[in-house]
Scaffold this active site. Structure first.
Site: not given
Length: 299
Positions: A130-132
């Site tokens: 989700l971060y990327a």
């Protein structure tokens, strides 16, 4: 570092974090003014020595258009704030921190006449986590704003940076602290993955070069890799830390499986950055010795 006096008024996010705090100190040393956005709950321990030199604004309930009207002319936004999702943040929390918040800055900043936005991005595939994904979504918005000539946008694809007083949940800090503390055992993967580790001072100097050169780029959208330009295996990194610390910790390589979608090789292409005159000053051994020396003083 090169401390050429640029005297710009910089809006900095993530000032209380590891990268942002180091960058704030160098920006001030170079003669710039720093305006910083932070959360009310953020600890200021990393910037205690420069608190009086920074104009702080809390982001909770902030009207971004009114903020830009009130705080005076901002030349450049440098965005380093991020949410990695390491504390079980929800999808919406990660999106809000990594996409919505900086997009609101882009939008309001463009209306206020901000000339440039330096964005801290990741080298990870956008679908890895989700971060990327949230970071990639901001990148697309940055391209849109630059294409439509609303603001210059520099995307900085940052490799694994490390240094003293880093976030203890990061891999490099975790390994260093574990070895210094002589924990009985460190469970690891086989360590065949290769990573590009770069010392924090070299990261900051890269940002300073890009800040200085932003007005000279022919394109309104530019992208740079920031790393040492040399990858080493995770095993080599851990064993180097273990040797320098003279640790008694048992390194259990192979105790953990690789993560799903594990990146097996990552290395920055620093050709474009080097062409601007930037050079990496710290090799891995030198950088680690500096970190370990400073971290030992806290034990």
């Amino acid at each position: 570092m090169n401390r050429k006096c640029m005297k710009k008024r910089i809006l900095l996010t993530g000032v209380t974090g590891f990268l942002g705090s180091h960058l704030a100190k160098e920006l001030l040393a170079a003669g710039n003014e720093v305006v910083a956005l932070k959360r009310k709950s953020s600890s200021l321990h990393r910037v205690e020595s420069i608190i009086s030199e920074i104009d702080f604004f809390d982001i909770e309930g902030l009207d971004f258009d009114q903020f830009f009207r009130d705080c005076g002319k901002i030349d450049t936004i440098i965005h380093t704030a991020t949410c990695y999702g390491r504390n079980n943040e929800s999808v919406t929390e990660i999106f809000a921190a990594n996409t919505e918040f900086p997009l609101r800055l882009l939008d309001a900043g463009s209306r206020a006449g901000v000339e440039a936005f330096l964005n801290t991005d990741t080298i990870l595939d956008k679908y890895l986590n989700l971060y990327a994904l949230s970071k990639n979504q901001l990148l697309q918005w940055g391209k849109f704003f630059s294409i439509h000539e609303k603001m210059r946008f520099a995307n900085i694809r940052l490799e694994h940076f490390y240094g003293p007083d880093d976030d203890p949940t990061k891999f490099s800090a975790y390994v260093i602290n574990s070895c210094l503390g002589n924990v009985p055992e460190l469970r690891l993967t086989k360590g065949e993955q290769r990573r590009d580790f770069i010392y924090i001072d070299d990261v900051v100097s890269a940002y300073m070069v890009l800040l200085e050169k932003m007005d000279s780029f022919n394109s309104v959208f530019v992208e740079f890799d920031v790393g040492s330009g040399r990858s080493v295996s995770i095993r080599e990194f851990v064993e180097t830390v273990h040797r320098i610390t003279a640790s008694k910790t048992y390194l259990d390589f192979g105790a953990l499986p690789y993560r799903e979608g594990e990146v097996m090789h990552s290395e920055a292409d620093i050709t474009k950055l080097a062409a601007l005159g930037w050079r990496c000053q710290y090799d891995l051994e030198t950088g680690l010795k500096k970190v370990i020396e400073q971290e030992r003083t806290k034990l």
